[in-house]
Design a protein around this motif. Structure first.
Motif: not given
Length: 302
Positions: A163-167
């Motif tokens: 699972x990935x969260x990127x800005x």
């Protein structure tokens, strides 16, 4: 055509970036978390210079070579002659013969050495030359901090879930491709395009590694998306930042090697894109004619 116009644009771009990441394993090394941060400093300097050359025509009455006044035309308007351009020119400059042009100049003052130069003022009933005061220059500076978090879990040696969260950020800058520089530096710049991405995925190998499967689903919010539109008022393309957009979809990649000398690959994606907020889109000519636009020739397309 009453003058030949053009522009020269230049930009000096400097980038500085640094990236740091920390990884931590747990659950007997079956799971891990990565924390990352990217810093980017953007420093841009832009400069635009307009220039123009005026047509030299044969004076309709005296025959003397004369610089074509702004606001006059060589053709009739709506079947009638143009208004009087100057004393002794009964039908404006309608039908005047073009015999040359001036050198390219960057200010009205540079035309002062030419006789009969009916330009740069209201005496000829025209507008000012589109040079000089419209030359602009300025700095554009950004400091961006883009984080990311990635969580991985490996239930077996052959399967990995994540699972990935990127800005992330696409820097703004100067619209150096324009054909004419506007009077104000703010009209020549556009802001950053920012992304916030959420992603779930799985990767695995099966049948002794002969089959590999990659699956991913994602959702992305975009703010300040950079788009190029035709500005009907300025008569040129401009780069703008729209309010907001979003995109979502799924992707799949299958690789199968039934024998050592043969590899089969199949890939596919399904995506859905939508502009969710676009309050200041430039109007088309039909929308302006229909009175659907604001006083600044924009329309809400949200």
């Amino acid at each position: 055509q009453r003058q030949i116009r053009g522009s020269i644009t230049s930009a000096d771009n400097k980038w500085s970036t640094a990236f740091a990441t920390i990884s931590y394993d747990f659950f007997d090394d079956k799971a891990s978390v990565d924390l990352g941060l990217r810093y980017t400093h953007v420093d841009k300097f832009g400069k635009g210079d307009n220039y123009a050359a005026m047509f030299i025509v044969e004076h309709p009455v005296s025959g003397v070579p004369t610089i074509m006044p702004l606001g006059r035309s060589l053709i009739a308007t709506n079947g009638t002659y143009n208004p009087v351009a100057a004393a002794g020119v009964p039908n404006g400059f309608y039908g005047a013969k073009i015999i040359g042009r001036t050198p390219y100049v960057t200010s009205c003052a540079e035309l002062a050495t030419y006789a009969n130069a009916l330009v740069c003022g209201s005496a000829s009933g025209g507008n000012t030359l589109a040079v000089g005061t419209q030359d602009v220059q300025g700095d554009y500076i950004e400091n961006n901090y883009d984080p990311q978090v990635v969580l991985r879990y490996r239930p077996t040696d052959d399967i990995s879930l994540y699972a990935k969260w990127v800005k992330s950020t696409k820097a703004g800058g100067f619209d150096a491709g324009v054909t004419e520089i506007t009077r104000f530096i703010d009209d020549w710049t556009f802001g950053p395009e920012r992304y916030e991405n959420y992603e779930l995925g799985a990767k695995g190998e099966f049948f002794d590694g002969s089959l590999r499967v990659d699956l991913a689903a994602f959702y992305m919010d975009i703010t300040g998306q950079q788009v190029s539109n035709l500005d009907e008022f300025l008569r040129r393309n401009v780069t703008q930042n729209i309010g907001a957009a979003r995109t979502q979809g799924v992707e799949m990649l299958l690789t199968y090697a039934p024998v050592d000398s043969l590899v089969l690959t199949f890939s596919g994606a399904l995506m859905d894109n939508e502009i969710t907020n676009y309050p200041n889109s430039t109007c088309t000519g039909d929308e302006i004619a229909a009175g659907q636009c604001t006083s600044s020739n924009t329309i809400d397309r949200s």
